[in-house]
Scaffold this motif. Structure first.
Motif, PDB file in Angstrom:
ATOM      1  N   GLN A  76       0.752  -1.521  -0.242  1.00 16.77           N
ATOM      2  CA  GLN A  76       0.027   0.329  -0.055  1.00 16.77           C
ATOM      3  C   GLN A  76       0.775   1.158   0.571  1.00 16.77           C
ATOM      4  N   GLY A  77       0.525   2.164  -0.971  1.00 20.11           N
ATOM      5  CA  GLY A  77       0.694   3.193  -0.692  1.00 20.11           C
ATOM      6  C   GLY A  77       2.760   3.514  -1.579  1.00 20.11           C
ATOM      7  N   SER A  78       3.187   1.959  -2.128  1.00 21.38           N
ATOM      8  CA  SER A  78       4.113   2.383  -3.138  1.00 21.38           C
ATOM      9  C   SER A  78       3.776   2.444  -4.814  1.00 21.38           C
ATOM     10  N   ASN A  79       5.028   2.432  -5.520  1.00 17.07           N
ATOM     11  CA  ASN A  79       3.921   2.499  -6.657  1.00 17.07           C
ATOM     12  C   ASN A  79       5.390   1.570  -7.690  1.00 17.07           C
ATOM     13  N   ARG A  80       5.378   0.447  -6.713  1.00 15.51           N
ATOM     14  CA  ARG A  80       6.053  -0.823  -6.962  1.00 15.51           C
ATOM     15  C   ARG A  80       5.448  -1.822  -6.190  1.00 15.51           C
ATOM     16  N   LEU A  81       5.791  -2.841  -6.634  1.00 15.17           N
ATOM     17  CA  LEU A  81       5.322  -4.608  -6.868  1.00 15.17           C
ATOM     18  C   LEU A  81       6.264  -5.261  -6.252  1.00 15.17           C
ATOM     19  N   ARG A  82       5.927  -6.033  -5.579  1.00 15.45           N
ATOM     20  CA  ARG A  82       7.194  -6.622  -4.570  1.00 15.45           C
ATOM     21  C   ARG A  82       7.142  -8.536  -4.942  1.00 15.45           C
ATOM     22  N   LEU A  83       8.281  -8.274  -5.460  1.00 15.41           N
ATOM     23  CA  LEU A  83       8.185 -10.011  -6.095  1.00 15.41           C
ATOM     24  C   LEU A  83       8.990 -10.823  -5.154  1.00 15.41           C
ATOM     25  N   ASP A  84       8.486 -11.543  -4.224  1.00 16.26           N
ATOM     26  CA  ASP A  84       9.390 -12.860  -3.392  1.00 16.26           C
ATOM     27  C   ASP A  84       9.532 -14.552  -4.079  1.00 16.26           C
ATOM     28  N   PHE A  85      10.706 -14.779  -4.241  1.00 16.65           N
ATOM     29  CA  PHE A  85      11.368 -16.184  -5.146  1.00 16.65           C
ATOM     30  C   PHE A  85      11.599 -16.956  -3.992  1.00 16.65           C
ATOM     31  N   ASP A  86      11.375 -17.941  -3.268  1.00 14.08           N
ATOM     32  CA  ASP A  86      12.126 -18.882  -3.207  1.00 14.08           C
ATOM     33  C   ASP A  86      13.067 -19.659  -3.935  1.00 14.08           C
ATOM     34  N   LEU A  87      13.950 -19.823  -4.002  1.00 18.56           N
ATOM     35  CA  LEU A  87      15.225 -19.747  -4.390  1.00 18.56           C
ATOM     36  C   LEU A  87      16.437 -21.416  -4.355  1.00 18.56           C
ATOM     37  N   GLY A  88      16.146 -22.135  -5.824  1.00 19.96           N
ATOM     38  CA  GLY A  88      17.381 -23.275  -5.379  1.00 19.96           C
ATOM     39  C   GLY A  88      18.383 -23.185  -6.013  1.00 19.96           C
ATOM     40  N   ILE A  89      19.693 -23.716  -5.332  1.00 22.86           N
ATOM     41  CA  ILE A  89      21.262 -23.331  -6.145  1.00 22.86           C
ATOM     42  C   ILE A  89      21.814 -24.473  -6.355  1.00 22.86           C
ATOM     43  N   GLY A  90      22.604 -25.560  -7.293  1.00 18.55           N
ATOM     44  CA  GLY A  90      23.128 -26.294  -7.323  1.00 18.55           C
ATOM     45  C   GLY A  90      24.053 -26.396  -8.376  1.00 18.55           C
ATOM     46  N   ALA A  91      25.299 -26.528  -7.789  1.00 18.70           N
ATOM     47  CA  ALA A  91      26.430 -26.493  -8.650  1.00 18.70           C
ATOM     48  C   ALA A  91      27.110 -28.274  -8.840  1.00 18.70           C
ATOM     49  N   LEU A  92      27.759 -28.484 -10.004  1.00 21.38           N
ATOM     50  CA  LEU A  92      28.070 -29.964  -9.993  1.00 21.38           C
ATOM     51  C   LEU A  92      27.204 -30.529 -10.686  1.00 21.38           C
ATOM     52  N   GLY A  93      26.016 -30.623 -10.632  1.00 20.44           N
ATOM     53  CA  GLY A  93      25.206 -31.610 -10.650  1.00 20.44           C
ATOM     54  C   GLY A  93      23.908 -31.887  -9.392  1.00 20.44           C
ATOM     55  N   ALA A 104      13.837 -11.133  -3.393  1.00 20.30           N
ATOM     56  CA  ALA A 104      12.936 -10.620  -3.549  1.00 20.30           C
ATOM     57  C   ALA A 104      13.292  -9.438  -4.121  1.00 20.30           C
ATOM     58  N   LEU A 105      12.504  -8.867  -4.972  1.00 16.75           N
ATOM     59  CA  LEU A 105      12.903  -7.567  -5.971  1.00 16.75           C
ATOM     60  C   LEU A 105      11.894  -6.898  -5.593  1.00 16.75           C
ATOM     61  N   THR A 106      11.685  -5.895  -6.297  1.00 15.67           N
ATOM     62  CA  THR A 106      10.498  -4.647  -6.896  1.00 15.67           C
ATOM     63  C   THR A 106      10.358  -4.150  -7.846  1.00 15.67           C
ATOM     64  N   PRO A 123      14.219  -3.500 -12.651  1.00 15.58           N
ATOM     65  CA  PRO A 123      13.156  -4.679 -11.522  1.00 15.58           C
ATOM     66  C   PRO A 123      15.137  -4.177 -10.288  1.00 15.58           C
ATOM     67  N   THR A 124      15.006  -4.177  -9.387  1.00 15.86           N
ATOM     68  CA  THR A 124      15.499  -4.344  -8.121  1.00 15.86           C
ATOM     69  C   THR A 124      15.451  -5.425  -7.363  1.00 15.86           C
ATOM     70  N   ILE A 125      16.815  -5.710  -6.897  1.00 14.65           N
ATOM     71  CA  ILE A 125      17.034  -7.301  -5.666  1.00 14.65           C
ATOM     72  C   ILE A 125      16.480  -6.246  -4.677  1.00 14.65           C
ATOM     73  N   GLU A 126      15.938  -7.017  -3.930  1.00 15.38           N
ATOM     74  CA  GLU A 126      15.670  -6.116  -2.212  1.00 15.38           C
ATOM     75  C   GLU A 126      16.667  -6.708  -1.447  1.00 15.38           C
ATOM     76  N   GLN A 127      16.473  -8.817  -1.462  1.00 14.98           N
ATOM     77  CA  GLN A 127      16.672  -9.396  -0.156  1.00 14.98           C
ATOM     78  C   GLN A 127      17.436 -10.226  -1.005  1.00 14.98           C
TER      79      GLN A 127
END
Length: 191
Positions: A76-93, A104-106, A123-127
């Motif tokens: 509320q009161g913002s001119n940007r939306l916020r998107l939160d994601f769960d993130l899975g990172i893998g390396a070497l298979g 999270a990004l806005t 878009p800006t990465i917030e967290q």
């Protein structure tokens, strides 16, 4: 109770349930008001839910990233939306399909006539919180996330206009997109 009364009671219960379901659907219908089209958070969330999870590989599969469980909010009161994601990172298979962090990004939104959709704009990465990496992003993971964000904003809409909405708009030009009062507002003009 007679079988006929059971049937009538069951039919009324079904009709009531369908009416209530219809009411919740009506709340998610795109509002075309004069010179603007309004979109609600549930509409955008529904579109995101259909398009995730997304899996990305880099360096021939040496590093992989999966984005899951998108959650869109319009503060509320913002001119940007916020998107939160769960993130899975893998390396070497290793498996990246399970959440190992969160980010999270806005962003503002823009309309792209090529995809007929609303895309992230500036878009800006917030967290970023990835406990498996000590809570911070290493350069490979940060590069993968930034590359994904640039490509996603360019190529993939958060919300795609359907044919019925475009038919209702007719020849009207789609202009500026604003985020205000907890909704996304697409301004319309004449061609």
């Amino acid at each position: 109770m007679t079988p006929r009364r059971h049937f009538i009671a069951a039919a009324l219960a079904l009709a009531t349930g369908l009416a209530l379901a219809g009411c919740s659907t009506l709340n998610a219908v795109t509002a075309l008001l004069g010179n603007q089209v309004n979109f609600t958070q549930p509409q955008l969330q529904q579109s995101l839910d259909r398009n995730f999870p997304k899996h990305y590989d880099k360096l021939g599969g040496l590093v992989s990233m999966t984005l899951l469980n998108p959650h869109l909010s319009i503060p509320q009161g913002s001119n940007r939306l916020r998107l939160d994601f769960d993130l899975g990172i893998g390396a070497l298979g290793s498996d990246s399909s399970r959440p190992s962090g969160h980010f999270a990004l806005t962003s503002a939104l823009r309309y792209d006539p090529t995809t007929r959709g609303l895309h992230l704009q500036e878009p800006t990465i917030e967290q970023v919180d990835v406990p498996s990496l000590g809570g911070v992003m290493n350069s490979s993971a940060r590069g993968l996330l930034n590359n994904w964000l640039a490509g996603y904003a360019r190529d993939e809409p958060v919300y795609r206009f359907d044919n019925s909405l475009l038919d209702r708009l007719g020849s009207r030009r789609i202009g500026r997109t604003d985020i205000e009062n907890g909704q996304v507002v697409v301004r319309l003009g004449d061609n």
